[in-house]
Design a protein around this motif. Structure first.
Motif, PDB file in Angstrom:
ATOM      1  N   ASN A 102       0.853  -1.182   0.000  1.00 44.74           N
ATOM      2  CA  ASN A 102       0.000   0.000   0.000  1.00 44.74           C
ATOM      3  C   ASN A 102       0.889   1.231   0.000  1.00 44.74           C
ATOM      4  O   ASN A 102       1.737   1.397   0.881  1.00 44.74           O
ATOM      5  N   SER A 103       0.716   2.080  -0.992  1.00 46.63           N
ATOM      6  CA  SER A 103       1.615   3.230  -1.123  1.00 46.63           C
ATOM      7  C   SER A 103       0.874   4.449  -1.654  1.00 46.63           C
ATOM      8  O   SER A 103      -0.196   4.337  -2.265  1.00 46.63           O
ATOM      9  N   VAL A 104       1.475   5.597  -1.393  1.00 47.05           N
ATOM     10  CA  VAL A 104       1.030   6.860  -1.976  1.00 47.05           C
ATOM     11  C   VAL A 104       2.267   7.525  -2.560  1.00 47.05           C
ATOM     12  O   VAL A 104       3.288   7.681  -1.868  1.00 47.05           O
ATOM     13  N   TRP A 105       2.190   7.891  -3.840  1.00 44.55           N
ATOM     14  CA  TRP A 105       3.345   8.499  -4.489  1.00 44.55           C
ATOM     15  C   TRP A 105       2.859   9.435  -5.584  1.00 44.55           C
ATOM     16  O   TRP A 105       2.043   9.039  -6.425  1.00 44.55           O
ATOM     17  N   ASP A 106       3.350  10.662  -5.565  1.00 40.71           N
ATOM     18  CA  ASP A 106       2.964  11.666  -6.566  1.00 40.71           C
ATOM     19  C   ASP A 106       1.448  11.783  -6.693  1.00 40.71           C
ATOM     20  O   ASP A 106       0.892  11.897  -7.799  1.00 40.71           O
ATOM     21  N   GLY A 107       0.768  11.702  -5.551  1.00 45.02           N
ATOM     22  CA  GLY A 107      -0.681  11.858  -5.550  1.00 45.02           C
ATOM     23  C   GLY A 107      -1.456  10.627  -5.941  1.00 45.02           C
ATOM     24  O   GLY A 107      -2.698  10.652  -5.959  1.00 45.02           O
ATOM     25  N   ARG A 108      -0.767   9.535  -6.262  1.00 51.08           N
ATOM     26  CA  ARG A 108      -1.446   8.304  -6.658  1.00 51.08           C
ATOM     27  C   ARG A 108      -1.405   7.299  -5.510  1.00 51.08           C
ATOM     28  O   ARG A 108      -0.345   7.060  -4.925  1.00 51.08           O
ATOM     29  N   THR A 109      -2.545   6.691  -5.238  1.00 49.99           N
ATOM     30  CA  THR A 109      -2.653   5.678  -4.190  1.00 49.99           C
ATOM     31  C   THR A 109      -2.729   4.302  -4.823  1.00 49.99           C
ATOM     32  O   THR A 109      -3.492   4.074  -5.776  1.00 49.99           O
TER      33      THR A 109
END
Length: 578
Positions: free
Chosen positions: A194-201
């Motif tokens: 589970n990650s959040v990166w550059d506004g993407r989940t």
């Protein structure tokens, strides 16, 4: 000194002499235990097939196991094998088929060549994940002949991960196909990734990047599948390469998971031996292989979240297990491997846990599903003049050499080449010395790593910190890498006189958690490190030289290059990983 001899054609009722050798290593071990004084066990040419792991304890201290004629021009090739030869082939429509009983394995070797498991590039049709698996509008999965043996591969869920989860079953639901994944692996993957990166989940493993091990996938010559749908009546299928003949080919299935297991042993040496043909079966079980980083994988127990600035985070395991090794040492002292080869192994090559004064010199490690040499805990381990290449063939996060929790470990004059992720890894420890190594073609598959990678505290003062000196790091391949990488709170590290060329980024000085008491001094790059113009408070950056022209860089660093890499002449390549 007592001398015993072992030959594949020998007899365990013989006295173990040169003229009348033993047949098995187990018999030679028993004879050595009964002897008083120093013992040398000579292994004659051929394949010494083990019926189970060779277990060595304190009772086996002081013994040398070596190839007959070791160190002379007449040295013989002695192979210690955990494999079984597959025979009784039937040929139909160009496919070889053999009944292998209850044998279970994940690799296969044909005339010494590693055959790949047959596979396809991802799920057919328009597929979407569900809580228990997937739904697709393609009917193709209903044609899988043994769904319970099919394995999904997930490369790049995180840039540094590659997981493997099995299928439990396939069924039709009107016009769609329902794929149910094996548990607990699939649930663990949903929990971990589970990650959040550059506004993407991103949540869960997503769609597979490759699917392996069904007879319907046998399309590429040189590939195989193992059908285990009938317990005790497993069937091996192999699609041969042009010119291969089932009557002449030597096909070996690795069935043991451990070849040698030494615990508490003292002053034992292995010289000139080949350790080959072992597997690792856990990824084929319902727990799968939920990979996180390096040789570590998740098996439940909860996750935590690492936050990297605003709007960026990943979940990671509270605790990880590690890929095992096919030759393992635990709490030993004075054990040495000299001029040995580790090859055709389904996990890592050599694992050292605890103990002291272990040395690995002049060895070759190649064609391994996992990493080369791993060290966990212990002290005064030396890895020198050793060639690690074509490893991580099945578990792409595997490093060439990794050390964690150890004191005064020395990694010197080795060559690491053609590895899918990091070349040399230092986790937390004390007093490591990484000196004059050569890494080439690292980071070939996964991202976010380096030719040499360090994380966490490497000591508590300048006196017991890590020294990384005189290494040459070239061709760090996958995008998003740092050739020489101090990461995740690395501290008490001195990096000096190293050369980094042809990496995505030569190094990075600003990471989270931040670097502390890290010195970059007198290194040579072909591009400036990230953050070189404003080093953070915990980094000293002085006397480093950037030379963008390759010929000028090579000329300026000729002396460093001449002292890096193997002490001995580089062996010719004897294998090609796949």
């Amino acid at each position: 000194m007592f001398q015993f001899h072992v030959a594949p054609s020998g007899d365990d009722s013989s006295p173990g002499s040169a003229e009348r050798p033993f047949a098995t290593l187990e018999r030679a071990r028993s004879a050595a235990r009964e002897a008083s004084g120093d013992v040398v066990v000579h292994l004659r040419a051929g394949t010494h097939v083990l019926s189970g792991p060779l277990e060595l304890t304190e009772a086996d201290s002081g013994v040398v196991y070596q190839a007959y004629g070791f160190g002379t021009s007449d040295q013989e090739e002695a192979v210690v094998s955990g494999g079984r030869r597959v025979e009784g082939w039937r040929e139909r429509d160009g496919v070889w088929t053999a009944d292998v009983g209850d044998l279970d394995f994940r690799q296969l070797y044909v005339d010494g060549r590693r055959a790949s498991r047959a596979g396809i590039p991802g799920l057919p049709g328009a597929a979407t994940p569900t809580v228990t698996g997937y739904v697709t509008d393609s009917a193709d999965p209903r044609g899988w002949r043994s769904p319970g043996d099919v394995e999904f591969v997930y490369r790049g869920v995180y840039p540094w991960t590659e997981a493997r989860c099995g299928v439990a079953g396939v069924s039709a639901d009107r016009d769609t196909t329902v794929i149910t994944m094996a548990q607990p692996a699939f649930a663990w993957a949903a929990e971990l990734y589970n990650s959040v990166w550059d506004g993407r989940t991103s949540s869960g493993p997503g769609l597979p990047t490759r699917i392996e091990n069904d007879a319907s996938f046998l399309r590429e010559p040189g590939t195989f599948v193992l059908d285990r749908s009938r317990p005790g009546r497993h069937v091996l299928r192999y699609l041969p390469l042009p010119g291969e003949d089932p009557e002449r080919a030597e096909v070996v299935a690795p069935v043991l998971e451990t070849l040698v297991r030494a615990a508490g042993t003292r002053n034992v040496s292995f010289r000139g031996l080949v350790f080959a043909d072992a597997t690792w079966l856990r990824p084929s079980r319902p727990e799968g292989f939920v990979h996180y980083h390096g040789s570590g994988y998740y098996e439940g127990g909860g996750v935590e979240t690492a936050v990297f600035g605003e709007g960026a985070s990943v979940t990671y395991p509270v605790a990880s297990a590690s890929i095992p090794a096919c030759v393992t040492l635990k709490d030993v002292a004075g054990v040495a491997f000299e001029n040995c080869r580790f090859t055709r192994l389904g996990a890592s090559g050599l694992g050292i846990s605890g103990g002291s004064e272990v040395s690995v010199r002049g060895c070759d490690l190649d064609t391994l599903s996992g990493g080369g040499v791993s060290v966990s805990g212990g002290r005064d381990v030396t890895i020198e003049d050793t060639w690690v290449h074509h490893v991580g063939l099945e578990y792409s996060g595997s490093p060439g050499i990794s050390v964690s929790g150890a004191r005064r470990c020395t990694i010197a004059r080795n060559e690491i080449a053609d590895v899918p992720h990091c070349g040399i890894v230092l986790g937390p420890g004390e007093g490591a010395r990484v000196l004059r190594n050569l890494t080439v073609d690292t980071m070939g598959v996964l991202a976010d790593g380096g030719g040499i990678y360090l994380s966490s505290a490497q000591g508590s003062s300048p006196d017991d910190g890590a020294l990384v000196r005189g290494n040459v790091i070239e061709d760090t391949r996958t995008r998003y890498n740092f050739g020489l990488y101090t990461d995740y709170g690395a501290s008490w590290v001195t990096l000096e006189g190293n050369v980094v060329a042809r990496a995505d980024s030569t190094a990075i000085l600003t990471v989270a958690p931040p670097l502390e008491n890290v010195v970059y001094r007198g290194n040579f790059w072909d591009a400036d490190p990230v953050g070189h113009d404003s080093p953070p408070a915990g980094v000293t950056y002085e006397g480093n030289v950037t030379i963008g022209d390759e010929r000028e860089l090579n000329a300026a660093t000729a002396a460093i290059r001449s002292r890096a890499g193997l002490l001995r002449p580089r062996p010719g390549s004897r294998s090609s990983g796949s």
